[in-house]
Motif scaffolding. Structure first.
Motif, PDB file in Angstrom:
ATOM      1  N   THR A  95       1.141   3.535  -3.011  1.00 51.62           N
ATOM      2  CA  THR A  95       0.829   4.932  -2.370  1.00 51.62           C
ATOM      3  C   THR A  95       1.721   6.479  -2.987  1.00 51.62           C
ATOM      4  O   THR A  95       1.963   7.184  -4.076  1.00 51.62           O
ATOM      5  CB  THR A  95       0.395   5.208  -1.350  1.00 51.62           C
ATOM      6  N   VAL A 136       0.886  -1.112   0.123  1.00 48.74           N
ATOM      7  CA  VAL A 136       0.250   0.283   0.237  1.00 48.74           C
ATOM      8  C   VAL A 136       0.670   1.158   0.231  1.00 48.74           C
ATOM      9  O   VAL A 136       0.661   1.886  -0.629  1.00 48.74           O
ATOM     10  CB  VAL A 136      -1.001  -0.367   1.117  1.00 48.74           C
ATOM     11  N   ILE A 137       1.970   1.288   1.068  1.00 50.41           N
ATOM     12  CA  ILE A 137       2.456   2.251   0.974  1.00 50.41           C
ATOM     13  C   ILE A 137       3.170   2.479  -0.455  1.00 50.41           C
ATOM     14  O   ILE A 137       3.863   3.520  -1.368  1.00 50.41           O
ATOM     15  CB  ILE A 137       3.950   2.311   1.964  1.00 50.41           C
ATOM     16  N   THR A 183       1.652   9.165  -6.131  1.00 45.67           N
ATOM     17  CA  THR A 183       1.765  10.672  -6.338  1.00 45.67           C
ATOM     18  C   THR A 183       2.669  11.086  -6.895  1.00 45.67           C
ATOM     19  O   THR A 183       2.401  12.366  -7.486  1.00 45.67           O
ATOM     20  CB  THR A 183       2.574  11.102  -5.039  1.00 45.67           C
TER      21      THR A 183
END
Length: 253
Positions: free
Chosen positions: A23, A19-20, A27
């Motif tokens: 993300t 998930v990190i 971005t």
């Protein structure tokens, strides 16, 4: 006997790490896309500015009488920038509401047609709409004592902005109360445009002798002379530019 710890990441830790990572990647992708959109919009604005400036220079290069005659009155229907005979730009130019100068006869491009064809202002990805206007500085229709406004407006559906219409506007004030309106020597729409003028002249040398004797006698018969003069050669030149710079020179032997 030695026991090794075979434990690794748990499913929860793996999901959190993914998930990190996703993300961060999303971005970065968003930032990159925004940067590309900003570059594209900057290029489009630069092109629109070039089209507006081109229309402005075309108007300024026309004879003064042609520009001040204005737009063709039969060419104004459907223009959203015109309201009640006034120029009221839809681009949100606060305070602009100026009487449009019109004529019943055909004018010269870019005054007629005052909206340029898409074929002449289209690029690979964007079609620009370029419009030209001649309006009065005075808010009173018919009052030319304060001069004229020349306005060129270029708008386009900007890519990367959800198709929002962007606008570039170029304006120039035109005023020539008297003088320098001869199209043969000063065809441009200014009070005193640049010009260059030069002249040169020369005189030849000579000798003049006058006799004191009777009319028709030869001065050298009895060497009776009363006067004599010698003319030496000379050169002169004069240069004048813009009625502000002038130079003159004379050379005599």
């Amino acid at each position: 006997m030695t026991h090794r710890d075979d434990s690794g990441f748990t499913m929860v830790e793996l999901i959190v790490a993914m998930v990190i990572l996703v993300t961060v990647l999303l971005t970065l992708i968003t930032v990159q896309v925004r940067a590309l959109q900003g570059v594209a919009l900057g290029k489009q604005r630069q092109q629109a500015t070039a089209y507006a400036n081109r229309a402005m220079e075309q108007m300024r290069a026309l004879p003064y009488g042609t520009v001040t005659a204005g737009l063709n009155s039969t060419d104004l229907t459907g223009d959203p920038n015109l309201t009640g005979g006034n120029l009221v730009p839809t681009c949100g130019a606060a305070g602009i509401s100026e009487p449009v100068v019109t004529t019943g006869s055909a004018a010269t491009a870019p005054l007629y047609p005052h909206v340029q064809t898409i074929a002449s202002t289209a690029t690979v990805n964007v079609s620009y709409k370029v419009s030209s206007y001649v309006t009065l500085v005075s808010t009173t229709p018919g009052d030319t004592s304060q001069g004229y406004w020349l306005t060129a407006i270029a708008n386009w559906p900007a890519t990367g902005s959800c198709g929002a219409t962007k606008t570039v506007r170029s304006r120039s004030q035109l005023f020539s109360p008297s003088g320098f309106l001869a199209t043969a020597t000063h065809p441009f729409s200014g009070p005193c445009q640049a010009f260059y003028d030069g002249a040169a002249a020369s005189t030849t040398a000579g000798i003049t002798v006058s006799s004191a004797g009777a009319a028709g006698t030869t001065p050298f018969t009895n060497n009776d002379l009363t006067s004599g003069s010698v003319s030496l050669p000379s050169l002169s030149a004069a240069v004048q530019s813009e009625e502000m710079i002038s130079a003159r020179g004379d050379v005599r032997a």
